[in-house]
Scaffold this motif. Structure first.
Motif, PDB file in Angstrom:
ATOM      1  N   SER A   1      32.015  65.278 -70.060  1.00 45.34           N
ATOM      2  CA  SER A   1      32.361  65.271 -68.644  1.00 45.34           C
ATOM      3  C   SER A   1      32.622  66.680 -68.119  1.00 45.34           C
ATOM      4  CB  SER A   1      33.633  64.445 -68.419  1.00 45.34           C
ATOM      5  OG  SER A   1      34.078  64.645 -67.092  1.00 45.34           O
ATOM      6  N   PRO A   2      31.991  67.028 -66.986  1.00 44.92           N
ATOM      7  CA  PRO A   2      32.325  68.304 -66.362  1.00 44.92           C
ATOM      8  C   PRO A   2      33.606  68.205 -65.527  1.00 44.92           C
ATOM      9  CG  PRO A   2      30.541  67.269 -65.163  1.00 44.92           C
ATOM     10  CD  PRO A   2      30.894  66.340 -66.305  1.00 44.92           C
ATOM     11  N   TYR A   3      34.095  67.007 -65.311  1.00 48.57           N
ATOM     12  CA  TYR A   3      35.304  66.829 -64.500  1.00 48.57           C
ATOM     13  C   TYR A   3      36.509  66.564 -65.377  1.00 48.57           C
ATOM     14  CZ  TYR A   3      32.253  66.376 -60.476  1.00 48.57           C
ATOM     15  OH  TYR A   3      31.334  66.627 -59.504  1.00 48.57           O
TER      16      TYR A   3
ATOM     17  N   ILE B   1      28.246  71.496 -62.037  1.00 46.33           N
ATOM     18  CA  ILE B   1      28.319  70.909 -60.709  1.00 46.33           C
ATOM     19  C   ILE B   1      28.992  71.887 -59.758  1.00 46.33           C
ATOM     20  CG2 ILE B   1      29.412  69.067 -59.359  1.00 46.33           C
ATOM     21  CD1 ILE B   1      29.024  67.349 -61.986  1.00 46.33           C
TER      22      ILE B   1
ATOM     23  N   THR C   1      31.821  73.653 -61.870  1.00 43.92           N
ATOM     24  CA  THR C   1      32.362  73.064 -63.098  1.00 43.92           C
ATOM     25  C   THR C   1      31.232  72.911 -64.104  1.00 43.92           C
ATOM     26  OG1 THR C   1      31.897  70.796 -62.454  1.00 43.92           O
ATOM     27  CG2 THR C   1      33.986  71.714 -61.737  1.00 43.92           C
ATOM     28  N   GLY C   2      31.604  72.631 -65.325  1.00 47.63           N
ATOM     29  CA  GLY C   2      30.587  72.440 -66.355  1.00 47.63           C
ATOM     30  C   GLY C   2      30.253  73.746 -67.032  1.00 47.63           C
TER      31      GLY C   2
ATOM     32  N   LEU D   1      22.350  79.045 -70.342  1.00 45.12           N
ATOM     33  CA  LEU D   1      22.635  79.615 -69.025  1.00 45.12           C
ATOM     34  C   LEU D   1      21.365  80.232 -68.482  1.00 45.12           C
ATOM     35  CD1 LEU D   1      26.067  81.275 -69.783  1.00 45.12           C
ATOM     36  CD2 LEU D   1      25.642  79.284 -68.353  1.00 45.12           C
TER      37      LEU D   1
ATOM     38  N   THR E   1      30.628  72.472 -56.018  1.00 40.49           N
ATOM     39  CA  THR E   1      31.126  71.849 -54.795  1.00 40.49           C
ATOM     40  C   THR E   1      31.618  72.956 -53.885  1.00 40.49           C
ATOM     41  OG1 THR E   1      33.278  71.558 -55.835  1.00 40.49           O
ATOM     42  CG2 THR E   1      31.867  69.626 -55.759  1.00 40.49           C
TER      43      THR E   1
ATOM     44  N   GLU F   1      20.773  66.719 -71.299  1.00 39.59           N
ATOM     45  CA  GLU F   1      20.770  67.287 -69.950  1.00 39.59           C
ATOM     46  C   GLU F   1      20.173  66.323 -68.928  1.00 39.59           C
ATOM     47  OE1 GLU F   1      19.053  71.187 -70.068  1.00 39.59           O
ATOM     48  OE2 GLU F   1      20.974  71.996 -70.733  1.00 39.59           O
TER      49      GLU F   1
ATOM     50  N   THR G   1      19.816  71.766 -64.730  1.00 40.29           N
ATOM     51  CA  THR G   1      19.881  71.175 -66.057  1.00 40.29           C
ATOM     52  C   THR G   1      21.058  70.203 -66.182  1.00 40.29           C
ATOM     53  OG1 THR G   1      21.114  73.094 -66.763  1.00 40.29           O
ATOM     54  CG2 THR G   1      18.767  73.107 -67.210  1.00 40.29           C
ATOM     55  N   ARG G   2      21.711  69.940 -65.072  1.00 39.44           N
ATOM     56  CA  ARG G   2      22.745  68.904 -64.968  1.00 39.44           C
ATOM     57  C   ARG G   2      23.995  69.170 -65.799  1.00 39.44           C
ATOM     58  NH1 ARG G   2      20.482  65.706 -61.573  1.00 39.44           N
ATOM     59  NH2 ARG G   2      18.271  65.225 -61.763  1.00 39.44           N
ATOM     60  N   ALA G   3      24.135  70.377 -66.214  1.00 38.66           N
ATOM     61  CA  ALA G   3      25.329  70.663 -67.006  1.00 38.66           C
ATOM     62  C   ALA G   3      26.454  71.217 -66.140  1.00 38.66           C
ATOM     63  CB  ALA G   3      25.007  71.647 -68.112  1.00 38.66           C
TER      64      ALA G   3
ATOM     65  N   LEU H   1      28.274  76.286 -66.443  1.00 44.06           N
ATOM     66  CA  LEU H   1      28.349  77.518 -65.661  1.00 44.06           C
ATOM     67  C   LEU H   1      29.781  77.841 -65.279  1.00 44.06           C
ATOM     68  CD1 LEU H   1      25.337  77.397 -63.221  1.00 44.06           C
ATOM     69  CD2 LEU H   1      25.752  79.016 -65.052  1.00 44.06           C
ATOM     70  N   GLY H   2      30.595  76.788 -65.210  1.00 45.79           N
ATOM     71  CA  GLY H   2      31.989  76.997 -64.841  1.00 45.79           C
ATOM     72  C   GLY H   2      32.750  77.753 -65.901  1.00 45.79           C
TER      73      GLY H   2
ATOM     74  N   GLN I   1      38.071  67.392 -68.936  1.00 44.91           N
ATOM     75  CA  GLN I   1      36.795  68.094 -68.922  1.00 44.91           C
ATOM     76  C   GLN I   1      36.394  68.339 -70.363  1.00 44.91           C
ATOM     77  OE1 GLN I   1      37.092  72.167 -68.530  1.00 44.91           O
ATOM     78  NE2 GLN I   1      34.927  72.393 -68.985  1.00 44.91           N
TER      79      GLN I   1
ATOM     80  N   LEU J   1      38.704  77.773 -68.181  1.00 39.49           N
ATOM     81  CA  LEU J   1      37.895  78.886 -67.686  1.00 39.49           C
ATOM     82  C   LEU J   1      37.410  79.813 -68.804  1.00 39.49           C
ATOM     83  CD1 LEU J   1      39.967  79.847 -64.517  1.00 39.49           C
ATOM     84  CD2 LEU J   1      37.912  78.428 -64.651  1.00 39.49           C
TER      85      LEU J   1
ATOM     86  N   GLN K   1      39.712  72.762 -65.039  1.00 40.19           N
ATOM     87  CA  GLN K   1      38.588  73.372 -65.751  1.00 40.19           C
ATOM     88  C   GLN K   1      39.102  74.447 -66.686  1.00 40.19           C
ATOM     89  OE1 GLN K   1      35.192  72.695 -65.354  1.00 40.19           O
ATOM     90  NE2 GLN K   1      36.029  70.930 -64.287  1.00 40.19           N
TER      91      GLN K   1
ATOM     92  N   ARG L   1      27.640  69.594 -52.277  1.00 44.53           N
ATOM     93  CA  ARG L   1      27.913  69.160 -53.639  1.00 44.53           C
ATOM     94  C   ARG L   1      26.569  69.100 -54.326  1.00 44.53           C
ATOM     95  NH1 ARG L   1      28.286  64.730 -56.819  1.00 44.53           N
ATOM     96  NH2 ARG L   1      30.147  64.487 -58.082  1.00 44.53           N
TER      97      ARG L   1
END
Lengths: 784, 161, 284, 150
Positions: free
Chosen positions: A43-45, D88, D116-117, C45, D90, A126, D84-86, D119-120, A106, A702, A700, D79
């Motif tokens: 989960s990214p959240y 998100i 987030t994810g 990335l 917002t 992905e 690549t869906r990794a 890249l976050g 997350q 960081l 998140q 949003r």
């Protein structure tokens, strides 16, 4: 038992030879025929509802065998709930291998892709489309307590998972009567263990035999087997857990991880061997985190330096689930229990609370709460020294228990049987040349060189009894075991419940067995880490290997020696009590003549039983268990000193040298003890100066990667000189206490004290760990 | 890109020629571990930070996680297995054992290969210079002290010889 | 942490690289040492369609002195720079700085061209190139051009390099008898990326700076040559007051921004501190 | 992270408003924008590619207008998922137009964004620094485009 009882202290760790040759066999080195690879979609959240999962695109990828969601796994793997009933009320919620309705941190695994290679599995992961509806996240522990805070578990009706209060004596009156009362707050940021080898599992389910074999990066194979069998609906006897060589544990590899048990469930579901190895990015968001405390504290002290009263209040974060099966409450529990542990005082009050958050779960990592307790206690004692004008070593001498005072019951109720705090401190000060260091520090100040000396005197809880966990209903074994077998060639096979993640437990038990039986250590082979071939034992945690498994080995070896001599006596028609074994050979003590050898005994017992008396059927296999039941924990102690320098222009702290004197009871192998001390000191330096899990307000992480999460490297580490005092515990014959955690417990407070000592001319202090250059410059007012 | 691009690789590993076909994206670390079967090279971070995957590339240390297998084509790679079998670092390995400089063993192969490069570099073997050279190889178990002791001992012997 | 799929081409000549860059098959990346590129590939990335491996191109390698300049091929590895006597003699700032670039294993593979192409604002070598007034030779199918380092760094990871360009070499003016240099960077652990750094190349003649090039790095999107600071120090008697004027001028010259590693205030504080130290060190 | 930009366009607020509401004219102004399509009156879809040094990310963005007061203010929410869906992204955006006395329009934009994810983590720092540059460029492009056509 041979007399005197001498255990070869110079024995090198035989098992380390494979490591220097690159022949260690770690989880990811193992490949099974037909094995597929699992990659988790995470989960990214920090907090979100799972509105739907579309796996269709992922399934289309060439090489993908299955895409699995929480709904698929639910019938195979039951949810689990961590709970200890002996530590007061815990509000706790069930956790699933893969969640069905909501994600709560997350990095929580949400779906799994099974494919021909990890790379292909990642390609497909992905493409798994999870439709998340973001929910408000609980991040900061203080915010979790607010009346309008969102709830991590709405069903529980609160974010407070657990709390405790200890109140002994008359704290308010004692504070009111103290010459000086000092109030301070300390914060200790979250960190994580970062074992160099990431976690993982290889699961291989044989549907024909209903038999599940799991290679697992775990410190506790027997405990894991019980839990895996229970959750997966199998007989425990039909589950085999094999822990290969493990690349570091530090407590991190004690716990039940959803991705690992999901891997086992996936193998049952798809009937294929599957491998999951966490990559480093996954480790940071799925391995347990630790620490994360905010402590406010007060100390009352008289002008003569005597501590009158102590009060602490700890707020700690649990993450979304109490980690299974040990729960996340032990950190704040040990803050409450251990803060006053080293000192002789009469009035103490502690409160601790643990709150839920949408962050990775916290759990037992080296030191468990005690580094925080020690940071608080040692910080307060130094503050008291400053306030009363006493030297920082002197104030400790005046408040530590006298070495002849034992046994005593500490203010928080702990039975302290035999410690050497005063002698350890004295020895430390001599080692450090404390007076010279003070002179150097004072002389430097005039030249703009700000050196600091930091001291810490701590008590370390080791080798817990079943009263800590099992009494609360958790399937955690405090026992350990040793099975010894005399082979036909006269050598010894040993199987133990202990595991070795590098501490050298294998060498220690070899030494004990060699010494007790009287056999060269290279004639002993140790098997560990496999539930199919070792007797049930608790494994490796809470500095218990030498004390508990060592004692079991001692008991087994003692009996094995007696049995061997019984056989020798029968063969050679001599009384057993005048025979002894030296270096594998059996001598008559009276004539000093060689009577027999282990080789002869082995051959006779296994092949030539016709030569034995008719009624005599010897069993040269022995199993002995041992559990420590006398004390909640066997306490050890350590005095540690740091010499450092603060660059007041950059805020950088240079560690010049560290000294430690520890008392871990009887020392079996000094080299192992010393490097355990040094290793845990360096991990503590990480806590002190570098490591923090930095989260943003949405939960998140960081800095969850090796670039940004800083760990101690060789270049900045000081030389660390160690010495010992040996006060054997009376709880066991072996007399050993644990030694693996004293360093990390003591060094954090000592470094903080050293920095504050260096900053004394400026009249400023730091109390928020890690002590980063930026915090130091802010304290100095160089940046605002 | 549907099809996995693959590439033929011909590389000398520990003195022997290895010819294999591998995905273009495969790292040298994965190639050595899973295609050649030399698992003494460990993967700790895949970000080039921890140093567990350190091998020799044409005689000099390199991160095998930050090198593609394809880049090794036509070059010479040495791993812990190679330098063990050749006996080249036997004294260093024994010193590691004597000083208890290997605990869990996961960092040890990378640490040894890095230490060997230090000993060959001609740098003065002060403790600080050893420590600095080892920066870039994480050890999470020892306090580094025993590792420095072991290397210093061998460096001292070399200097005396 | 495995890279996404890509095509891989092992280039046999510079011309082949330039040809490939002209007809891009999607997103193309040049692979030199790979010490920065490969982690981003592993973390997905960056997911290029094609990698062009230039490691076999010996013509891009080598260190030599020609026409009063020190020429360093783009594919020259950090370790070669570190050991080069030519570099130590003619561009001592580079020798000083290179020891601070990561660790030995990374320096054995990483290249100067890769480093300067990436233009990480926290990296040491781009700052040195600006301080030394280096020139960068860039080639594409249309021709070869030489760009001053002082014009080359455009913005965060943005340089004068275009998608069809290949860096060929970097050249540096030769240091003279009066050349002095200094290097400072803030790292919490040796080998880490800097959080604030300063490199200075200067000429000190009879106790007077006749030139002074201070370049701050890891404080803004690109390395920044502090021209105002330089002006205050050149051809002046350096007093405590002058030093403080110079420190005050940093703020004017450099738009310092904080990042995830360090706040703006601390970067500003360190920039001033290092400038004071460096002037002290060079001026004696 | 919050990005704020204030700039002036030499055109009336209505002209700026009409421009901003026209995806065909806006698309070329957004750095890295490959395509904008209209879903309905308040919803748009966009494909945007961002390259920062070693990182390249392609976002599929949904833009929803939450509130609008022509020709003064648009509040919108972006949003979207990285290709690549990794990761998100917002963002909550406000664009406010004020008429200046000289007939030009003052434009105020603010965007509060988070990634987030994957890249976050490693990439967020770089992406965020880039966000400021993207807005700067967007402002420049919009001003130029309106001024050239009006």
């Amino acid at each position: 038992m041979p007399d005197p009882f001498v255990i070869d202290p110079g024995l090198a760790r035989l098992s380390a030879r494979k490591f220097v040759q690159g022949r260690g066999r770690y989880l990811d080195d193992i490949t099974l025929t037909g094995m597929l690879h699992v990659c988790f979609v995470r989960s990214p959240y920090a907090h979100a509802k799972i509105a739907g999962i579309d796996t269709s695109a992922a399934r289309e990828v060439g090489g993908v065998s299955h895409v699995i969601t929480g709904r698929d796994l639910a019938p195979v793997c039951r949810p689990w709930t961590a709970q200890l009933t002996n530590l007061g009320e815990m509000k706790t919620a069930p956790q699933s291998a893969l969640p069905v309705e909501t994600v709560k941190w997350q990095g929580e695994p949400v779906a799994a892709v099974v494919a021909s290679s990890r790379a292909v599995a990642e390609d497909a992961a992905e493409l798994v489309e999870v439709d998340y509806e973001e929910l408000p996240a609980v991040v900061d522990p203080e915010a979790a307590l607010k009346p309008d805070a969102p709830l991590v578990h709405p069903d529980l009706g609160t974010n407070v998972a657990w709390s405790i209060n200890i109140d002994t004596g008359e704290v308010d009156a004692a504070l009111a009567g103290s010459d000086v009362v000092i109030e301070k707050t300390f914060s200790v940021d979250r960190q994580t263990g970062v074992t160099l080898e990431p976690r993982g599992a290889i699961a291989d389910y044989d549907p024909a035999k209903c038999y599940l074999t799991i290679h697992l990066t775990s410190q506790v194979p027997h405990i894991q087997r019980y839990i895996y069998a229970r959750q997966l609906g199998l007989n425990e006897a039909n589950v085999r857990i094999i822990c290969p060589d493990i690349g570091g544990g530090f407590g991190l590899k004690l716990h039940v991880y959803s991705d690992e048990i999901a891997t086992a469930a996936i193998s049952m579901l798809i009937r294929r061997p599957v491998k999951f190895t966490a990559d480093r990015l996954e480790s940071f968001v799925s391995d347990i985190h630790a620490r994360g405390h905010r402590v406010s504290a007060r100390i009352g002290v008289n002008n003569d330096g005597k501590i009158q009263a102590l009060e602490v209040n700890d707020l700690a974060g649990a993450g979304p689930f109490l980690i299974h099966p040990r729960t996340s409450v032990i950190e704040p529990l040990l803050v409450a229990i251990c803060t006053p542990l080293a000192y002789d005082l009469k009035h103490y009050r502690a409160g601790a609370s643990l709150v839920y958050q949408n962050k990775v779960s916290t759990g037992q990592y080296r030191g468990v709460g005690m580094p925080v307790a020690s940071l608080v206690a040692e910080g307060l004692v130094d503050a008291a020294a400053r306030a009363t004008g006493l030297d920082k070593a002197e104030i400790r001498k005046r408040n530590l228990f006298r070495d002849d005072a034992y046994p005593v019951t500490g203010i928080s109720g702990e039975y302290l049987e035999c410690l050497s705090q005063q002698a350890s401190l004295d020895k430390l000060l001599k080692m450090m040349d404390y007076g010279r260091l003070q002179e150097e520090r004072d002389a430097g100040r005039d030249k703009g060189i700000y050196k600091g000396i930091g001291l810490a005197t701590v008590v370390e809880g080791t080798s817990p009894s079943p009263a800590l966990y099992a009494a609360g209903g958790a399937p955690i074994s405090s026992r350990d075991a040793c099975t010894l077998r005399l082979e036909a060639g006269g050598n010894i096979s040993c199987a133990t419940g202990l595991t070795d993640q590098g501490q050298g437990g294998e060498a220690v038990v070899t030494q004990v067995i060699a010494d007790v039986i009287g056999i060269p250590s290279n004639e002993i082979n140790i098997v560990m880490g496999d539930t199919a071939t070792t007797p049930f034992g608790g494994g490796t945690w809470a500095s218990r290997s030498t004390a508990i498994a060592g004692e079991a080995c001692l008991l087994a070896a003692t009996e094995m020696r007696e049995k061997i001599l019984e056989v020798a006596a029968a063969i050679h028609e001599q009384p057993a009590d005048i025979l002894t074994i030296r270096a594998g050979e059996i001598f008559n003590l009276e004539t000093n003549e060689k009577v027999s050898s282990l080789a002869e005994i082995g051959k006779t017992v296994h092949f030539n039983t016709h030569t034995l008396p008719a009624e005599f059927e010897p069993e040269l296999i022995v199993t002995r268990h041992y559990s420590q039941r006398e004390q909640l924990m066997v306490y050890a102690n350590c005095a540690l000193g740091v010499s450092l320098e603060v660059d007041v222009n950059t805020g950088l702290v240079t560690l010049h040298k560290i000294w430690a004197v520890d008392d871990c009871g009887r020392i079996i192998n000094e080299k192992l003890v010393v490097e355990q001390m040094r290793g845990s000191i360096v991990q503590g330096i990480g806590s002190s100066l570098y490591e923090e899990c930095i989260y943003d307000e949405t939960g998140q992480l960081l800095n969850g990667n090796m670039f940004e999460y800083l760990l101690p490297m060789a270049g900045e580490m000081p030389d660390i000189e160690c010495d010992h005092i040996e006060t054997p515990t009376k709880a066991t014959q072996l007399g050993a206490k644990g030694c693996g955690e004293a360093g990390i417990i003591a060094v954090c407070g000592a470094i903080m004290n050293g920095i504050n000592d260096a900053l004394e001319p400026f009249g400023v202090e730091v109390s928020s760990q890690p002590f980063t250059p930026e915090k130091i410059l802010r304290a100095l007012g160089k940046i605002v | 890109m549907d099809k996995e691009p693959r590439i033929s690789i011909s590389v000398t590993v520990n003195g022997a020629l290895v010819e294999a076909e591998a995905p273009a994206r495969e790292s040298l670390a994965d190639f050595l571990r899973h295609r050649v079967g030399l698992t003494g090279t460990h993967v700790g971070c895949e970000q080039g930070i921890c140093g567990a995957c350190t091998v020799r590339f044409d005689g000099r240390i390199a991160r095998s996680c930050l090198t593609l297998a394809a880049q090794a084509h036509g070059h010479s790679i040495e791993t812990i297995e190679g330098v063990t079998d050749s006996g080249e670092i036997a004294d260093l390995q024994e010193a590691f054992l004597r000083h208890n400089a290997a605990q869990c063993g996961f960092c040890t192969p990378g640490m040894l290969i890095t230490a060997a490069e230090f000993l060959n570099s001609g740098e003065t073997a002060r403790r600080e210079s050893i420590r600095q050279f080892l920066s870039g190889n994480y050890c999470r178990c020892t306090g580094y002290h025993a590792i420095v002791d072991a290397i210093a001992e061998i460096a001292g012997k070399k200097a005396d010889a | 942490m495995k890279p996404a799929k890509f095509n891989y081409v092992r280039a046999g000549s510079v011309d082949q690289v330039l040809d490939l860059l002209e007809q891009p098959a999607g997103f193309v990346k040049i692979l030199a040492g790979g010490q920065s590129l490969n982690p981003t590939l592993n973390m997905r990335l960056s997911a290029p369609d094609m990698l062009i491996d230039i490691n076999d191109l010996d013509e891009l390698r080598g260190i030599r002195v020609e026409e009063d300049r020190l020429h360093v091929g783009a594919l020259t590895r950090h370790a070669e720079l570190e050991r080069s006597e030519l570099v130590a003699g003619h561009a001592p700032l580079l020798t000083k700085a290179i020891q601070h670039v990561a660790h030995a294993a990374v320096r054995n593979r990483g290249t100067i061209g890769g480093n300067v192409s990436l233009a990480d604002p926290a990296s040491e070598l781009p700052a040195c190139c600006v301080a030394l007034d280096a020139s960068i030779t860039i080639r594409n199918k249309q021709g070869t051009r030489v760009v001053r380092a002082r014009d080359y760094f455009k913005d965060l990871y943005e340089t004068d390099l275009q998608e069809n360009d290949l860096m060929i070499s970097i050249s540096f003016p030769l240091a003279g008898d009066t050349t002095v240099c200094a290097f400072r960077e803030f790292v919490r652990r040796r080998g880490d990326f800097a959080s604030t750094g300063l490199v200075v190349n200067a000429e000190l003649v009879d106790g007077v700076f006749t030139s002074f090039s201070p370049v701050f790095f890891a404080v803004a999107n690109t390395p920044v040559l502090a021209a105002g600071v330089a002006q205050l120090l050149v051809n002046r008697t350096i007093t405590g007051e002058v030093v403080e004027q110079a420190v005050a001028a940093v703020d004017h010259d450099v738009e310092i921004t904080g990042d995830s590693n360090m706040s703006e205030e601390m970067k500003r504080h360190l920039a001033g501190h290092y400038l004071r130290e460096v002037i002290g060190e060079l001026y004696g | 992270m919050k990005v704020e930009k204030i700039f002036t366009v030499q055109a009336s607020p209505q002209t700026v408003w009409d421009f901003a509401k026209d995806p065909v004219r806006m698309a070329p102004c957004i750095p890295g924008c490959k395509e904008i399509s209209v879903v309905d009156e308040t919803r748009y879809k966009a494909r945007v590619a961002v390259k920062v040094g070693p990182i390249s990310a392609k976002f599929n963005l949904d833009l929803e207008i939450i509130e609008e007061t022509p020709p003064v203010e648009i509040i919108s929410r972006t949003r979207g998922e990285e290709g690549t869906r990794a990761s998100i992204l917002t963002a909550n955006n406000i664009v406010r137009l004020t008429a200046n006395d000289d007939g030009s329009t003052g434009v105020y934009c603010s965007s509060e964004s988070s990634i987030t994810g994957r890249l976050g983590k490693y990439g967020a720092g770089m992406m965020m620094k880039k966000a400021d540059a993207i807005w700067e460029k967007l402002a420049e492009n919009v001003s130029r485009a309106i001024e050239e056509t009006s």
